[in-house]
Motif scaffolding. Structure first.
Motif, short mmCIF file in Angstrom:
data_model
loop_
_atom_site.label_atom_id
_atom_site.label_comp_id
_atom_site.label_asym_id
_atom_site.label_seq_id
_atom_site.Cartn_x
_atom_site.Cartn_y
_atom_site.Cartn_z
N TYR A 25 0.63 -1.46 0.52
CA TYR A 25 0.64 0.21 0.20
C TYR A 25 1.06 1.47 -0.59
O TYR A 25 1.69 1.36 0.95
CB TYR A 25 -0.73 0.22 1.29
CG TYR A 25 -2.02 -0.93 1.52
CD1 TYR A 25 -2.81 -1.35 0.75
CD2 TYR A 25 -1.44 -2.23 2.54
CE1 TYR A 25 -3.93 -2.32 0.78
CE2 TYR A 25 -2.25 -2.56 2.48
CZ TYR A 25 -3.24 -3.43 1.96
OH TYR A 25 -4.19 -4.82 1.74
N TYR A 26 0.58 2.39 -0.43
CA TYR A 26 1.37 3.70 -0.58
C TYR A 26 0.45 4.65 0.10
O TYR A 26 -0.83 4.50 -0.65
CB TYR A 26 1.36 4.12 -2.16
CG TYR A 26 2.54 3.09 -2.85
CD1 TYR A 26 4.36 3.20 -2.87
CD2 TYR A 26 1.71 2.17 -3.14
CE1 TYR A 26 4.85 1.70 -3.39
CE2 TYR A 26 2.58 0.95 -4.21
CZ TYR A 26 3.94 1.13 -3.89
OH TYR A 26 5.07 0.14 -4.77
N VAL A 27 0.92 5.19 0.93
CA VAL A 27 -0.01 6.20 1.73
C VAL A 27 0.63 7.17 1.77
O VAL A 27 2.03 7.39 1.98
CB VAL A 27 -0.17 5.07 3.06
CG1 VAL A 27 -0.98 3.59 2.69
CG2 VAL A 27 1.10 5.17 3.71
N GLU A 28 -0.68 8.12 2.62
CA GLU A 28 -0.31 9.17 2.92
C GLU A 28 -1.05 9.97 4.29
O GLU A 28 -2.03 9.25 4.63
CB GLU A 28 -0.30 10.24 2.29
CG GLU A 28 -0.91 10.19 1.78
CD GLU A 28 -1.16 11.35 0.00
OE1 GLU A 28 -2.03 11.68 -0.34
OE2 GLU A 28 -0.04 11.47 -0.01
N GLY A 29 -0.89 10.20 5.08
CA GLY A 29 -1.57 11.09 6.05
C GLY A 29 0.07 11.47 6.91
O GLY A 29 0.30 12.59 6.83
N TYR A 30 -1.05 12.04 8.41
CA TYR A 30 -0.33 12.40 9.17
C TYR A 30 -0.69 12.13 10.93
O TYR A 30 -1.34 11.24 11.05
CB TYR A 30 -1.50 14.15 9.94
CG TYR A 30 -1.75 14.92 8.28
CD1 TYR A 30 -0.42 16.17 8.66
CD2 TYR A 30 -2.32 14.80 7.12
CE1 TYR A 30 -0.62 16.69 7.66
CE2 TYR A 30 -2.40 15.87 6.14
CZ TYR A 30 -0.88 16.40 6.49
OH TYR A 30 -0.84 17.63 5.14
N ASN A 31 0.46 12.59 11.55
CA ASN A 31 0.36 12.06 12.73
C ASN A 31 -0.10 12.56 13.60
O ASN A 31 -0.76 13.80 13.38
CB ASN A 31 2.10 11.35 13.76
CG ASN A 31 2.57 12.71 13.57
OD1 ASN A 31 2.31 14.00 13.72
ND2 ASN A 31 3.95 12.28 13.50
N ASP A 32 -0.25 12.23 14.94
CA ASP A 32 -0.81 13.06 16.04
C ASP A 32 -0.14 14.21 16.06
O ASP A 32 -0.84 15.61 17.00
CB ASP A 32 -1.10 12.54 17.59
CG ASP A 32 -0.28 11.55 17.68
OD1 ASP A 32 1.05 11.51 17.33
OD2 ASP A 32 0.27 11.41 19.07
N LEU A 33 0.76 14.66 16.30
CA LEU A 33 1.37 15.72 15.82
C LEU A 33 1.20 16.49 14.79
O LEU A 33 2.46 18.02 14.65
CB LEU A 33 3.59 15.63 16.41
CG LEU A 33 3.76 14.80 17.40
CD1 LEU A 33 4.94 14.93 17.55
CD2 LEU A 33 3.19 15.75 18.55
N ASP A 34 0.74 16.22 13.73
CA ASP A 34 0.40 16.92 12.53
C ASP A 34 1.66 17.02 11.59
O ASP A 34 1.42 18.30 10.98
CB ASP A 34 -0.19 18.19 13.18
CG ASP A 34 -1.16 19.22 12.31
OD1 ASP A 34 -2.23 17.91 11.37
OD2 ASP A 34 -1.65 20.05 11.49
#
Length: 89
Positions: A25-34
């Motif tokens: 899976y090729y993914v992108e997003g954010y952690n809880d620190l933005d």
């Protein structure tokens, strides 16, 4: 000798089926620190768990372990305990 051919054929088929179930899976997003991250996760059709390396915009890498939660979305944590929400690119 005939039984040996059957065994080898069976092993070849099982190996082919096993490899066919692995997913990337090729993914992108954010952690809880933005912090924005992107990366490649590996999973298996038989299991919702995924893992792989994520990279932030500064080039830092994080090892991620999480779960596919549906609709192309993943949630999980890195080695430092930061929570991530990811989606397919």
């Amino acid at each position: 000798m005939h039984n040996m051919k059957k065994v080898l054929l069976f092993l070849a088929l099982v190996a082919t089926i096993t490899f066919a179930q692995e997913l990337i899976y090729y993914v992108e997003g954010y952690n809880d620190l933005d912090t924005f991250v992107f990366g490649e996760l590996e999973g298996n059709l038989d299991d919702a768990q995924v893992e792989g390396f994520l990279t932030d915009e500064e080039g830092n890498e994080f090892f991620f372990i999480g779960d596919w939660i549906g609709n192309g979305e993943f949630e999980g944590y890195d080695d430092d305990g930061n929570f991530y929400t990811l989606r397919l690119e």
